[in-house]
Scaffold this active site. Structure first.
Site, short mmCIF file in Angstrom:
data_model
loop_
_atom_site.label_atom_id
_atom_site.label_comp_id
_atom_site.label_asym_id
_atom_site.label_seq_id
_atom_site.Cartn_x
_atom_site.Cartn_y
_atom_site.Cartn_z
N THR A 117 0.82 -1.20 0.00
CA THR A 117 0.00 0.00 0.00
C THR A 117 0.86 1.26 0.00
OG1 THR A 117 -1.68 -1.23 1.25
CG2 THR A 117 -1.89 1.18 1.19
N TYR A 203 4.43 -12.32 5.55
CA TYR A 203 3.32 -11.81 4.74
C TYR A 203 3.02 -12.78 3.61
CZ TYR A 203 1.02 -8.38 1.57
OH TYR A 203 0.16 -7.71 0.73
N LYS A 231 0.70 -12.30 8.35
CA LYS A 231 -0.36 -11.55 7.66
C LYS A 231 -0.87 -12.46 6.56
CE LYS A 231 -1.39 -7.60 4.70
NZ LYS A 231 -0.87 -6.41 3.97
N ILE A 270 -4.31 -6.16 9.24
CA ILE A 270 -3.39 -5.18 8.64
C ILE A 270 -4.17 -4.58 7.49
CG2 ILE A 270 -1.19 -4.85 7.46
CD1 ILE A 270 -0.04 -7.10 9.14
#
Length: 374
Positions: A117, A203, A231, A270
């Site tokens: 992001t 992740y 995540k 998240i």
């Protein structure tokens, strides 16, 4: 290192120091005593100063002023924060600082700096580490700073993670090697290379990395003292798989995070949406099961992923006047139709719940700046 190891195999000529005492060498029209020279003549090679056994990661035994693994494992709302830009493509730190302050005031407990992001993949490592250090220096006592220092190169991951912890980040986010995929044994070895450095969240985003991190890989590294959790973007069943084994997991999908938290045992989320509505996302993670609030937010969450993240978020923050309408290519703003839809979503949820003070605007095409050199 490879060239040092090769050079280290060469057999040097050894000359005793006392054999040179009193000797002279010619220097044209005069003589001078022999001295050691750093010059390397033709066909003569230096001897390596180190070998594989001598190499150690850059670690310090001093007690670090950073958070513990358990502190990070307790965070419910972590925002994958946006990186705003100036018209020439450089970081807009004033807008960035304002956005971080809004996250703190809205109740976010942590931020991911330079993640997907935050467009870490569009940054140089110098920019990346600078932004992590800036966030720690300005906000590190008020919010946990988790730096995305992962890479598809293990060497880059190691180097960036060393630097990230050196500038004070509280934790690291590590993705699996994307594009140049490896074996499951390679995944384990990759994570084992960075886990000793500090608290780490792994992740898993197969839609981006093109390779799923299966549970056996996570279980293989779960015993490391710095392994905080995962995540996870695969879905509820994967979340439950980890929570049943006592492994901390955060939902990586805003539209699933409510059920992952309250029905499947996830620690939290998240989040991308919390860039826009941090207070509501905090309520969703802390306030108990709330199907009505989740239903209210779903249109926003789905809108945020109609196009690849972070395109919609970048467009939304520009429409709210929180960030300049500047895009580093290859990202481009959403269409007029989608921008109009966002204004309607803001009106439906309530402008007071969104970051910033300005009214949401549709913006014209000419308002947007696209930067191809940065």
């Amino acid at each position: 290192m490879a060239h040092l190891l090769l050079l280290g195999t060469m057999r040097p000529t050894v000359v005793k120091a006392d054999s040179l005492a009193g000797h002279t060498r010619s220097t044209g029209d005069r003589t001078a005593p022999w001295r050691c020279s750093a010059r390397i003549g033709r066909r003569r090679f230096p001897v390596a100063a180190s070998s594989v056994d001598d190499y150690l990661p850059m670690r310090s035994n001093e007690v670090k002023n950073r958070t513990s693994k358990d502190d990070i494992a307790s965070l419910r709302l972590i925002t994958a924060v946006k990186t705003p830009y100036l018209p020439d493509g450089r970081f807009d730190l004033e807008a960035y600082d304002s956005l971080i302050n809004m996250q703190i005031e809205g109740g976010a407990e942590g931020v991911i700096v330079g993640g997907t992001t935050g467009e870490g993949h569009l940054m140089s490592w110098d920019e990346h580490i600078m932004l992590i250090g800036h966030t720690v220096n300005c906000f590190g006592t008020r919010i946990k700073v988790i730096g995305n220092t992962g890479s598809n190169s293990t060497g880059e991951s190691v180097h960036a993670t060393e630097q990230g912890f050196a500038v004070g980040m509280h934790g690291a986010l590590q993705i699996n090697p994307y594009y140049g995929k490896t074996s499951y044994e390679g995944l384990i070895a990759h994570f084992e290379a960075v886990l000793p450095m500090g608290p780490t969240i792994i992740y898993n985003a197969p839609s981006r990395s093109a390779q799923d991190i299966p549970p056996p890989v996570i279980e293989a590294v779960s015993g490391y003292s710095n392994m905080v959790g995962v995540k996870e973007c695969v879905g509820h069943e994967r979340v439950k798989c980890y929570t049943d084994k006592g492994i901390s997991v955060w939902s990586g999908n805003d539209d699933e995070c409510h059920d992952s938290r309250w029905k499947y045992g996830a620690t939290g989320v998240i989040s991308v949406a919390s860039n826009l509505v941090p207070g509501l996302m905090r309520s969703l993670m802390h306030g108990g099961e709330n199907a009505a609030l989740n239903e209210k937010l779903l249109p926003l969450m789905k809108w945020l992923f109609d196009e690849p993240n972070p395109i919609p978020l970048n467009t939304a923050l520009a429409q709210l006047g929180v960030a300049r309408p500047v895009f580093r290519l290859p990202y481009v703003p959403l269409s007029l139709e989608k921008r109009v839809e966002f204004v309607r979503i803001v009106e439906s949820i309530g402008r007071e719940h969104f970051v910033g003070l300005k009214e949401a605007r549709v913006l014209d095409e000419d308002d947007f700046v696209r930067v191809d050199r940065y």
